[in-house]
Design a protein around this motif. Structure first.
Motif, short mmCIF file in Angstrom:
data_model
loop_
_atom_site.label_atom_id
_atom_site.label_comp_id
_atom_site.label_asym_id
_atom_site.label_seq_id
_atom_site.Cartn_x
_atom_site.Cartn_y
_atom_site.Cartn_z
N ASN A 186 0.85 -1.19 0.00
CA ASN A 186 0.00 0.00 0.00
C ASN A 186 0.88 1.24 0.00
O ASN A 186 1.65 1.48 0.94
CB ASN A 186 -0.90 -0.01 1.24
CG ASN A 186 -1.95 1.09 1.18
OD1 ASN A 186 -1.82 2.04 0.41
ND2 ASN A 186 -2.98 0.98 1.99
N GLY A 187 0.81 2.03 -1.07
CA GLY A 187 1.68 3.20 -1.20
C GLY A 187 1.50 4.20 -0.08
O GLY A 187 2.46 4.88 0.33
N GLU A 188 0.28 4.34 0.46
CA GLU A 188 0.04 5.32 1.52
C GLU A 188 0.79 4.97 2.80
O GLU A 188 1.05 5.84 3.62
CB GLU A 188 -1.46 5.41 1.79
CG GLU A 188 -2.28 6.00 0.63
CD GLU A 188 -3.74 6.13 0.97
OE1 GLU A 188 -4.12 5.68 2.08
OE2 GLU A 188 -4.50 6.68 0.15
N GLU A 189 1.15 3.70 2.97
CA GLU A 189 1.86 3.27 4.18
C GLU A 189 3.37 3.47 4.06
O GLU A 189 4.10 3.27 5.01
CB GLU A 189 1.55 1.81 4.46
CG GLU A 189 0.09 1.55 4.76
CD GLU A 189 -0.21 0.07 4.96
OE1 GLU A 189 -1.36 -0.26 5.23
OE2 GLU A 189 0.74 -0.74 4.87
N ARG A 190 3.86 3.81 2.86
CA ARG A 190 5.29 4.05 2.68
C ARG A 190 5.66 5.45 3.15
O ARG A 190 4.84 6.38 3.07
CB ARG A 190 5.67 3.90 1.20
CG ARG A 190 5.33 2.55 0.61
CD ARG A 190 5.52 2.55 -0.90
NE ARG A 190 4.85 1.42 -1.53
CZ ARG A 190 4.48 1.38 -2.79
NH1 ARG A 190 4.73 2.41 -3.58
NH2 ARG A 190 3.87 0.31 -3.27
N PRO A 191 6.90 5.65 3.60
CA PRO A 191 7.33 7.01 3.95
C PRO A 191 7.52 7.84 2.70
O PRO A 191 7.62 7.32 1.59
CB PRO A 191 8.66 6.77 4.67
CG PRO A 191 9.17 5.49 4.08
CD PRO A 191 7.95 4.65 3.80
N THR A 192 7.57 9.17 2.88
CA THR A 192 7.92 10.05 1.76
C THR A 192 9.44 10.05 1.61
O THR A 192 10.18 9.64 2.52
CB THR A 192 7.43 11.47 2.02
OG1 THR A 192 8.12 12.00 3.17
CG2 THR A 192 5.92 11.50 2.25
N MET A 193 9.93 10.54 0.47
CA MET A 193 11.38 10.60 0.26
C MET A 193 12.01 11.57 1.25
O MET A 193 13.15 11.37 1.69
CB MET A 193 11.71 11.00 -1.17
CG MET A 193 11.50 9.92 -2.21
SD MET A 193 12.24 8.31 -1.83
CE MET A 193 13.94 8.76 -1.55
#
Length: 753
Positions: free
Chosen positions: A668-675
């Protein structure tokens, strides 16, 4: 049943030539005395043969099986059926089609592993005559081969949701994909699999197919799915030679010469007849003189054949003679020779003057026409390369064009020695990169787009626009471009130390963990800058170790923006076709076609895993990310880490980096941190790893009391009051890792990709 009817029933899909119609010429089909030169419809010329005394080496053995009618010729003792042998160094054969099939309960019902080609010298796969194909709607195929000790890997994937979405006239990735084969390869293996066991497409496409085929013998069409299911073999072409040194040239017969065929990546010698001769150059009797008199070229005379280097002469009939300049022309012998000669000279002079005037006039007109055509051609290339679109886009994005130089085609040809192959640095997703030297001795990297300009102008304009928005020390700098050539050109700063991929996987240089942290942090800073520090955010879309360049100080430079996209103001995602590199692709992006900044975060997570493990993203039938995530879940992370990098002092930092990579790889992309968050965490890890106390600085009560002297205030007590040790929670300062440090070069630069 004939062999061709059994192996190739694709009459509507394949453009196949009968083996009988491609037999070698009569002059080249000469076996040794006492040896047969026929096996069914195949002509077998020496150095090939069907008995132990009839071939040059065992590799040229043709096994003629008489269990079929007509007999079937096999290459050596294998299962490859030979359809044509050419003394020019090519061998045509039939090879198996790979097949991977499932039922509607997504259980595998068939899996063919026949397409393995264990070829030994002198045989290699022809890269100019063959292509690698994969056909199916839930399909990916990987091909591996060797050139000497070096392994080469390529492949493609084919996805489609329904037959309606398949491009019925083109193998473009929807239902069918194709790729070129590197030159000089042998010992090929192929793996074929699917993403979802054809569960969603089973009713119209239960199988995947992969094969190497002669490129002009296969044409993808709507009926290929069904027809390939009944096809066991397809035609392909091998290259062969008589050896890789000049001693092999002793196999050449009389009136022939030995030459190096110069296939990229290999050295091989062939024999060929000298000019004026024909036949089989390997036969002991050698090549035979061509009888030019068969065509009866003499008029008013009898033809006399002359051995090479001559060819023929004419013996004039009575009343005729040679014209004095050529013994192949007979002219009438007239008694009034002198007057006719004068007349002939006058006529010749008049004709010559006339032709001279005519030639000068035509030359002047031709020069003017060519000059106008050249100007029009430059204008044509400017438009086809997206010049008008580029000017519009640059104008709409500000004054970036003022800092971008427009080079002429002549300048870049001179800088690259006319794009000599010795200056090739590597090949990216959309073009070949050459090393160049400008007149002021500035070293540059020049990217030349692949294919026709009409199909690449969008990527070319996209990369110029994207790079014009970026000014960051960890992003490769665009110096200029050229629009007046058939293929558009981009000129970058030259990065001297190759790619991160080469240092990890090819050079096998033992990059220390601290240096890997520096490269990861700088690469993350570049991506964070693209996502959040410029007016129009940019999604790179092809983050991988081969697109991270290193200079002499091992400073990271993110490159190759041909697939990148600008994010319009107010948008967080973009609906687009899936582009990227297998092994790095965000699975959420692959399923939804919704491109977000988190897609770059996922790809960067794969880069972190590569840095931790020194393993390639795709190995055999498994992805590195799957192995890594399984190791994290099962608690055996240490088993896949690079032993040469990990030690007791940095193991805690390594685990923190692994946890960060795990978060970046969440489905799930929303659970990944931002750069931006990734950069912050990497910088904190670098600071803590550099501090002498590390992550677990332990203090005992007695040590604290000694350090504090006679102070007994509770405000200075460290510990729990019981005399045992506990974590102090101290942190170091904020000095950035590698500030002021000089890092020694680990390995000499070999030219990059």
């Amino acid at each position: 049943m004939s062999i061709m009817a059994l192996q190739i029933p694709l009459a509507a899909v394949l453009i196949l030539l009968s083996a009988a119609s491609t037999a070698t010429t009569t002059t080249a089909a000469q076996a040794l005395p006492g040896c047969s030169d026929k096996c069914g419809n195949l002509t077998v010329p020496y150095p090939f043969g069907m008995n132990s005394d009839c071939y040059l080496h065992k590799e040229f053995f043709i096994n003629c099986s008489h269990t079929t009618r007509p007999p079937t010729p096999y290459l050596m003792n294998g299962n490859l059926i030979v359809t044509n042998i050419s003394v020019d160094g090519e061998l045509h054969l039939l090879n198996y089609v790979g097949r991977d099939c499932y039922n509607k309960e997504d259980n595998r019902t068939e899996r063919s592993t026949e397409p393995e080609l264990w070829l030994v010298p002198p045989y290699t796969i022809s890269d100019t005559k063959n292509k690698f194909y994969a056909v199916g709607c839930d399909t990916y195929a990987i091909m591996r081969g060797f050139r000497g000790e070096d392994e080469f890997i390529t492949g493609c994937m084919s996805i489609c949701n329904s037959l309606a979405s398949v491009d019925k006239n083109s193998c473009s990735g929807s239902g069918c994909c194709q790729t070129n084969i590197p030159s000089g390869l042998n010992n090929l293996t192929m793996s074929l699999s699917s993403y979802n066991n054809h569960l969603d497409v089973w009713d119209f496409n239960p199988c995947s197919y992969a094969f190497i085929v002669q490129q002009d013998q296969f044409a993808f069409s709507f009926s290929s799915f069904e027809l390939l299911n009944d096809t066991e073999r397809l035609p392909m072409v091998l290259n062969w030679d008589i050896g890789n040194d000049t001693d092999s040239c002793q196999a050449c017969g009389a009136n022939s010469m030995c030459k190096n065929r110069s296939i990229i990546g290999s050295v091989g010698y062939l024999c060929e007849c000298l000019p004026g001769y024909e036949g089989n150059p390997y036969h002991p009797e050698g090549c035979q003189d061509i009888d030019e008199c068969k065509a009866n070229p003499c008029e008013n005379g009898q033809c006399l054949n002359i051995p090479p280097p001559g060819n023929y002469s004419c013996s004039c009939y009575e009343g005729y003679k040679h014209d004095g300049m050529n013994d192949k022309i007979c002219i009438k012998d007239d008694s009034k020779r002198d007057s006719k000669i004068v007349l002939l000279l006058m006529i010749s002079l008049g004709v010559s003057v006339g032709f001279l005037v005519l030639f000068l006039g035509i030359s002047w007109i031709s020069w003017g026409m060519k000059k106008r055509e050249f100007i029009k051609l430059k204008e044509k290339y400017f438009k086809e390369n997206g010049g008008l679109l580029l000017l519009q886009q640059l104008a709409s994005h500000g004054s970036s064009m003022k800092t971008t130089k427009i080079f002429t085609a002549e300048e870049l040809e001179k800088a690259t020695n006319n794009y000599h192959e010795s200056g090739v640095l590597g090949e990216g997703g959309y073009g070949t990169v050459y090393k160049g030297i400008l007149p002021d001795d500035t070293m540059v990297a020049i990217k030349k787009s692949k294919g026709a300009a009409l199909t690449q102008s969008d990527q070319f304009v996209n990369e110029v626009i994207v790079l014009s928005q970026i000014n960051h020390r960890n992003v490769v700098k665009l110096l200029g471009c050229c629009l007046e050539t058939e293929a558009p050109l981009l000129v970058y700063e030259f990065i001297t130390h190759g790619t991160l991929y080469e240092h990890i996987h090819k050079k096998r240089s033992s990059l220390p963990f601290e240096l890997r942290m520096k490269i990861a942090t700088q690469s993350a800073e570049a991506l964070s800058h693209l996502h959040s520090s410029i007016s129009t955010p940019i999604i790179h879309r092809d983050v991988k170790t081969s697109n991270i360049l290193l200079d002499d100080d091992y400073t990271a430079k993110v490159s190759d923006f041909g697939a990148s996209r600008l994010v319009p103001s107010g948008q967080t995602d973009i609906q687009t076709l899936v582009l990227g590199t297998f092994g790095y692709l965000d699975p959420e992006y692959l399923q939804s076609n919704q491109l977000t900044e988190k897609s770059d975060v996922y790809s960067f997570g794969v880069v972190l895993v590569e840095l931790l493990t020194s393993k390639v993203p795709v190995s055999k039938d498994r992805c590195l990310t799957s192995i890594f995530l399984a190791s994290m879940e099962e608690g055996w992370l240490n088993q896949i880490l690079d032993d040469g990098m990990v030690n007791e002092e940095n193991i805690e930092t390594v685990k923190k980096v692994a946890n960060l990579a795990k978060r970046c790889l969440r489905v799930n992309g929303e659970e990944r941190p931002t750069m931006k968050e990734v950069v912050k965490e990497l910088e904190e890890m670098s600071v803590m790893a550099k501090h002498p106390w590390g992550f677990n600085a332990n203090f005992c009560k007695e040590e604290t009391e000694y350090l504090l002297g006679s102070f007994n205030s509770d405000a200075y007590v460290v510990g729990n009051g019981e005399g045992d040790c506990s974590s102090s929670g101290l942190t170091s300062g904020t000095t950035t890792a590698y500030d002021g440090m000089q890092i020694e070069q680990l390995m000499p630069h070999d030219g990059g990709r």
